[in-house]
Scaffold this motif. Structure first.
Motif, PDB file in Angstrom:
ATOM      1  N   LEU A   4       2.886 -32.095 -35.930  1.00  0.00           N
ATOM      2  CA  LEU A   4       3.107 -33.323 -35.179  1.00  0.00           C
ATOM      3  C   LEU A   4       4.192 -34.166 -35.833  1.00  0.00           C
ATOM      4  N   ALA A  43       6.626 -36.764 -30.996  1.00  0.00           N
ATOM      5  CA  ALA A  43       6.723 -35.454 -30.364  1.00  0.00           C
ATOM      6  C   ALA A  43       5.683 -34.510 -30.948  1.00  0.00           C
ATOM      7  N   ALA A  44       5.248 -33.566 -30.116  1.00  0.00           N
ATOM      8  CA  ALA A  44       4.294 -32.541 -30.532  1.00  0.00           C
ATOM      9  C   ALA A  44       4.711 -31.215 -29.923  1.00  0.00           C
ATOM     10  N   ASP A  45       4.401 -30.131 -30.624  1.00  0.00           N
ATOM     11  CA  ASP A  45       4.755 -28.810 -30.121  1.00  0.00           C
ATOM     12  C   ASP A  45       3.799 -28.320 -29.045  1.00  0.00           C
ATOM     13  N   SER A  46       2.557 -28.841 -29.048  1.00  0.00           N
ATOM     14  CA  SER A  46       1.582 -28.356 -28.073  1.00  0.00           C
ATOM     15  C   SER A  46       0.622 -29.466 -27.691  1.00  0.00           C
ATOM     16  N   ARG A  47       0.021 -29.332 -26.511  1.00  0.00           N
ATOM     17  CA  ARG A  47      -0.981 -30.295 -26.058  1.00  0.00           C
ATOM     18  C   ARG A  47      -2.218 -30.248 -26.960  1.00  0.00           C
ATOM     19  N   HIS A 106      -2.386 -29.802 -30.219  1.00  0.00           N
ATOM     20  CA  HIS A 106      -2.195 -30.612 -31.422  1.00  0.00           C
ATOM     21  C   HIS A 106      -2.352 -32.097 -31.111  1.00  0.00           C
ATOM     22  N   LEU A 107      -1.807 -32.525 -29.981  1.00  0.00           N
ATOM     23  CA  LEU A 107      -1.933 -33.931 -29.604  1.00  0.00           C
ATOM     24  C   LEU A 107      -3.389 -34.272 -29.312  1.00  0.00           C
ATOM     25  N   ASP A 131      -1.265 -42.796 -26.127  1.00  0.00           N
ATOM     26  CA  ASP A 131      -0.146 -42.027 -26.658  1.00  0.00           C
ATOM     27  C   ASP A 131       0.960 -41.915 -25.621  1.00  0.00           C
ATOM     28  N   VAL A 148       5.669 -33.527 -25.366  1.00  0.00           N
ATOM     29  CA  VAL A 148       5.012 -32.273 -25.716  1.00  0.00           C
ATOM     30  C   VAL A 148       5.920 -31.114 -25.313  1.00  0.00           C
ATOM     31  N   ALA A 149       6.270 -30.296 -26.296  1.00  0.00           N
ATOM     32  CA  ALA A 149       7.178 -29.161 -26.067  1.00  0.00           C
ATOM     33  C   ALA A 149       8.462 -29.619 -25.384  1.00  0.00           C
ATOM     34  N   ASP A 180       0.650 -37.568 -16.373  1.00  0.00           N
ATOM     35  CA  ASP A 180       0.023 -37.309 -17.673  1.00  0.00           C
ATOM     36  C   ASP A 180      -0.907 -38.431 -18.126  1.00  0.00           C
TER      37      ASP A 180
END
Length: 238
Positions: free
Chosen positions: A36, A52-56, A58-59, A77, A81-82, A131
């Motif tokens: 994250l 920013a996050a690489d995946s939902r 992780h968030l 938040d 994401v990605a 979202d």
């Protein structure tokens, strides 16, 4: 569940700084959150998460961990994401958007309003296209707000979140405004999530009351989802 008196502003500021420290500690030392790239700050017990996050997944984990901290009322938040920025609606926003870049919808013009619509007649947005949705001091003005909750469920993506704020029924703010026609308690949120006849069911991520306001972060429940057990629900409800 006993609800405390609303904390004094000075104590809220001090508690926010403590929660800022706890969030920094989580992000620094929990290996599950290493992917994250976010910033977390607290304002009157509400966690504001950006970055920013690489995946939902992780968030979602970060949201869950922040929600476990004592004194947290909600987790808001705005995280890409990605590489995709979230689509955020702010219903009944008037002149003030809760987050920059949100799409404000109200029944009359205002500085924050991007689209004019009668929310009691539905949300003019495609199914599963949003979202996050904010309903901040909106539902208490509607004689029947359940159809609007159904509409929020319809337009949210499966991992979307609905943020609810409403005045607590025992606080003077609940009765001081003559346009308030409904009253809220954390148990109201429990009943919303336990509606057996609901075509659009909800699952609580978090619910709280600070002695003046009822907060809830809700996600659309889908067929096959795990049902929260009594131990989880006991965190928020009697």
């Amino acid at each position: 569940m006993a609800v405390p008196e609303a904390p004094a502003q000075g104590r809220l500021r001090l508690r926010d700084r403590c929660l800022d420290h706890f969030a920094d500690d989580l992000l620094t030392n929990d290996p599950r959150l290493r992917d994250l790239r976010v910033n977390v700050t607290f304002d009157r017990g509400v966690a504001h998460v950006t970055g920013a996050a690489d995946s939902r997944a992780h968030l979602a984990l970060l949201r869950d961990l922040l929600g476990r901290l004592d004194g947290v009322y909600a987790v808001w938040d705005r995280v890409a994401v990605a590489g995709r920025q979230p689509v955020v609606l702010d219903l009944g926003c008037g002149d003030t958007l809760q987050q920059p870049g949100s799409v404000g919808i109200d029944w009359r013009p205002g500085r924050g309003v991007a689209a004019i619509a009668d929310l009691s007649a539905g949300i003019p947005v495609r199914t599963s296209s949003v979202d996050r949705i904010f309903t901040v001091h909106v539902l208490e003005h509607l004689l029947d707000y359940l159809p609007l909750l159904d509409e929020c469920h319809r337009v949210l993506r499966p991992d979307g979140v609905l943020h609810v704020l409403a005045p607590w029924w025992q606080h003077v703010n609940a009765v001081a405004d003559p346009t308030h026609v409904r009253f809220f308690d954390p148990q109201t949120i429990k009943s919303i999530c336990e509606r057996r006849d609901a075509a659009y069911p909800w699952r609580p991520l978090h619910a709280a009351c600070d002695g003046a306001t009822v907060f809830a972060d809700l996600v659309p429940a889908r067929p096959g989802d795990d049902t929260p057990g009594p131990a989880f629900l006991a965190r928020f409800f009697d």
